[in-house]
Design a protein around this motif. Structure first.
Motif, PDB file in Angstrom:
ATOM      1  N   LEU A  13       0.819  -1.209   0.000  1.00  0.00           N
ATOM      2  CA  LEU A  13       0.000   0.000   0.000  1.00  0.00           C
ATOM      3  C   LEU A  13       0.852   1.258   0.000  1.00  0.00           C
ATOM      4  N   PHE A  14       1.940   1.242   0.750  1.00  0.00           N
ATOM      5  CA  PHE A  14       2.849   2.387   0.768  1.00  0.00           C
ATOM      6  C   PHE A  14       3.472   2.592  -0.607  1.00  0.00           C
ATOM      7  N   ALA A  15       3.890   1.515  -1.237  1.00  0.00           N
ATOM      8  CA  ALA A  15       4.515   1.608  -2.559  1.00  0.00           C
ATOM      9  C   ALA A  15       3.530   2.165  -3.579  1.00  0.00           C
ATOM     10  N   GLN A  16       2.284   1.766  -3.493  1.00  0.00           N
ATOM     11  CA  GLN A  16       1.286   2.284  -4.425  1.00  0.00           C
ATOM     12  C   GLN A  16       1.080   3.778  -4.230  1.00  0.00           C
ATOM     13  N   SER A  17       1.015   4.225  -2.988  1.00  0.00           N
ATOM     14  CA  SER A  17       0.810   5.651  -2.751  1.00  0.00           C
ATOM     15  C   SER A  17       2.037   6.453  -3.175  1.00  0.00           C
ATOM     16  N   ALA A  18       3.215   5.889  -3.052  1.00  0.00           N
ATOM     17  CA  ALA A  18       4.438   6.586  -3.463  1.00  0.00           C
ATOM     18  C   ALA A  18       4.511   6.722  -4.977  1.00  0.00           C
ATOM     19  N   LEU A  19       3.874   5.813  -5.691  1.00  0.00           N
ATOM     20  CA  LEU A  19       3.901   5.851  -7.146  1.00  0.00           C
ATOM     21  C   LEU A  19       2.818   6.746  -7.728  1.00  0.00           C
ATOM     22  N   ALA A  20       1.979   7.301  -6.895  1.00  0.00           N
ATOM     23  CA  ALA A  20       0.871   8.120  -7.363  1.00  0.00           C
ATOM     24  C   ALA A  20       1.368   9.511  -7.739  1.00  0.00           C
ATOM     25  N   ALA A  21       2.166   9.587  -8.762  1.00  0.00           N
ATOM     26  CA  ALA A  21       2.673  10.863  -9.263  1.00  0.00           C
ATOM     27  C   ALA A  21       2.161  11.044 -10.681  1.00  0.00           C
ATOM     28  N   VAL A  22       2.095  12.275 -11.109  1.00  0.00           N
ATOM     29  CA  VAL A  22       1.570  12.562 -12.438  1.00  0.00           C
ATOM     30  C   VAL A  22       2.482  13.571 -13.136  1.00  0.00           C
ATOM     31  N   ASN A  23       2.763  13.299 -14.386  1.00  0.00           N
ATOM     32  CA  ASN A  23       3.557  14.207 -15.202  1.00  0.00           C
ATOM     33  C   ASN A  23       2.604  15.218 -15.826  1.00  0.00           C
ATOM     34  N   VAL A  24       2.612  16.447 -15.312  1.00  0.00           N
ATOM     35  CA  VAL A  24       1.681  17.463 -15.801  1.00  0.00           C
ATOM     36  C   VAL A  24       2.014  17.940 -17.213  1.00  0.00           C
ATOM     37  N   PRO A  56       5.517  23.145 -22.361  1.00  0.00           N
ATOM     38  CA  PRO A  56       5.600  22.383 -21.116  1.00  0.00           C
ATOM     39  C   PRO A  56       6.001  23.261 -19.920  1.00  0.00           C
ATOM     40  N   PHE A  57       5.546  22.823 -18.753  1.00  0.00           N
ATOM     41  CA  PHE A  57       5.921  23.507 -17.515  1.00  0.00           C
ATOM     42  C   PHE A  57       7.394  23.250 -17.234  1.00  0.00           C
ATOM     43  N   LYS A  58       8.110  24.306 -16.890  1.00  0.00           N
ATOM     44  CA  LYS A  58       9.536  24.171 -16.581  1.00  0.00           C
ATOM     45  C   LYS A  58       9.780  24.038 -15.077  1.00  0.00           C
ATOM     46  N   THR A  59       8.866  24.614 -14.279  1.00  0.00           N
ATOM     47  CA  THR A  59       8.952  24.500 -12.828  1.00  0.00           C
ATOM     48  C   THR A  59       7.576  24.159 -12.279  1.00  0.00           C
ATOM     49  N   VAL A  60       7.552  23.592 -11.099  1.00  0.00           N
ATOM     50  CA  VAL A  60       6.286  23.281 -10.446  1.00  0.00           C
ATOM     51  C   VAL A  60       5.546  24.581 -10.133  1.00  0.00           C
ATOM     52  N   GLU A  61       6.265  25.618  -9.743  1.00  0.00           N
ATOM     53  CA  GLU A  61       5.656  26.897  -9.403  1.00  0.00           C
ATOM     54  C   GLU A  61       4.936  27.529 -10.585  1.00  0.00           C
ATOM     55  N   GLN A  62       5.324  27.191 -11.789  1.00  0.00           N
ATOM     56  CA  GLN A  62       4.697  27.735 -12.985  1.00  0.00           C
ATOM     57  C   GLN A  62       3.222  27.345 -13.067  1.00  0.00           C
ATOM     58  N   LEU A  63       2.825  26.310 -12.362  1.00  0.00           N
ATOM     59  CA  LEU A  63       1.412  25.910 -12.334  1.00  0.00           C
ATOM     60  C   LEU A  63       0.534  27.006 -11.745  1.00  0.00           C
ATOM     61  N   THR A  64       1.098  27.886 -10.931  1.00  0.00           N
ATOM     62  CA  THR A  64       0.306  28.973 -10.348  1.00  0.00           C
ATOM     63  C   THR A  64      -0.124  29.986 -11.407  1.00  0.00           C
ATOM     64  N   GLU A  65       0.436  29.912 -12.591  1.00  0.00           N
ATOM     65  CA  GLU A  65       0.026  30.791 -13.689  1.00  0.00           C
ATOM     66  C   GLU A  65      -1.288  30.328 -14.310  1.00  0.00           C
ATOM     67  N   VAL A  66      -1.734  29.130 -13.969  1.00  0.00           N
ATOM     68  CA  VAL A  66      -3.008  28.607 -14.447  1.00  0.00           C
ATOM     69  C   VAL A  66      -4.102  29.174 -13.554  1.00  0.00           C
ATOM     70  N   ARG A  78       3.185  19.037  -4.374  1.00  0.00           N
ATOM     71  CA  ARG A  78       4.556  19.091  -4.893  1.00  0.00           C
ATOM     72  C   ARG A  78       5.184  17.709  -5.095  1.00  0.00           C
ATOM     73  N   SER A  79       5.029  16.828  -4.144  1.00  0.00           N
ATOM     74  CA  SER A  79       5.684  15.512  -4.229  1.00  0.00           C
ATOM     75  C   SER A  79       5.035  14.608  -5.261  1.00  0.00           C
ATOM     76  N   GLU A  80       3.835  14.941  -5.729  1.00  0.00           N
ATOM     77  CA  GLU A  80       3.154  14.119  -6.734  1.00  0.00           C
ATOM     78  C   GLU A  80       3.288  14.678  -8.148  1.00  0.00           C
ATOM     79  N   ILE A  81       3.907  15.828  -8.299  1.00  0.00           N
ATOM     80  CA  ILE A  81       4.002  16.475  -9.609  1.00  0.00           C
ATOM     81  C   ILE A  81       5.341  16.160 -10.258  1.00  0.00           C
ATOM     82  N   LEU A  82       5.264  15.635 -11.460  1.00  0.00           N
ATOM     83  CA  LEU A  82       6.457  15.379 -12.263  1.00  0.00           C
ATOM     84  C   LEU A  82       6.436  16.310 -13.469  1.00  0.00           C
ATOM     85  N   LEU A  83       7.621  16.711 -13.929  1.00  0.00           N
ATOM     86  CA  LEU A  83       7.719  17.588 -15.089  1.00  0.00           C
ATOM     87  C   LEU A  83       8.355  16.906 -16.288  1.00  0.00           C
ATOM     88  N   LYS A  84       9.071  15.812 -16.074  1.00  0.00           N
ATOM     89  CA  LYS A  84       9.760  15.126 -17.184  1.00  0.00           C
ATOM     90  C   LYS A  84       9.283  13.712 -17.290  1.00  0.00           C
TER      91      LYS A  84
END
Length: 84
Positions: A13-24, A56-66, A78-84
């Motif tokens: 269960l821990f491994a599944q939650s750790a993998l819950a990331a998304v490439n925006v 593409p988003f270059k930084t996670v903070e750039q999402l605040t422009e949406v 932050r820990s679930e957001i991937l950029l590459k």
């Protein structure tokens, strides 16, 4: 043996939650809405539209422009957001 099964389930269960990331930069709106807290389909669609118009988003903070996405939402995810 009983404790081993409990530990094994907990690790799984821990491994599944750790993998819950998304490439925006690659995910569709449904995937973004599913993985990020406080982001529904409407905001996820806005993320995809912003990415389509601006590249593409270059930084996670750039999402605040949406529109509708603030720094608190970004920090919460932050820990679930991937950029590459």
């Amino acid at each position: 043996m009983k404790y081993f099964k409990i530990v094994l389930i907990a690790v799984f269960l821990f491994a599944q939650s750790a993998l819950a990331a998304v490439n925006v930069n690659k995910a569709d709106a449904a995937q973004i809405a599913e993985e990020l807290k406080g982001i529904g389909l409407s905001k996820a669609t806005a993320i995809v539209a912003y990415r389509t118009q601006n590249g593409p988003f270059k930084t996670v903070e750039q999402l605040t422009e949406v529109k509708g996405i603030g720094l608190k939402t970004v920090e919460k995810n932050r820990s679930e957001i991937l950029l590459k």
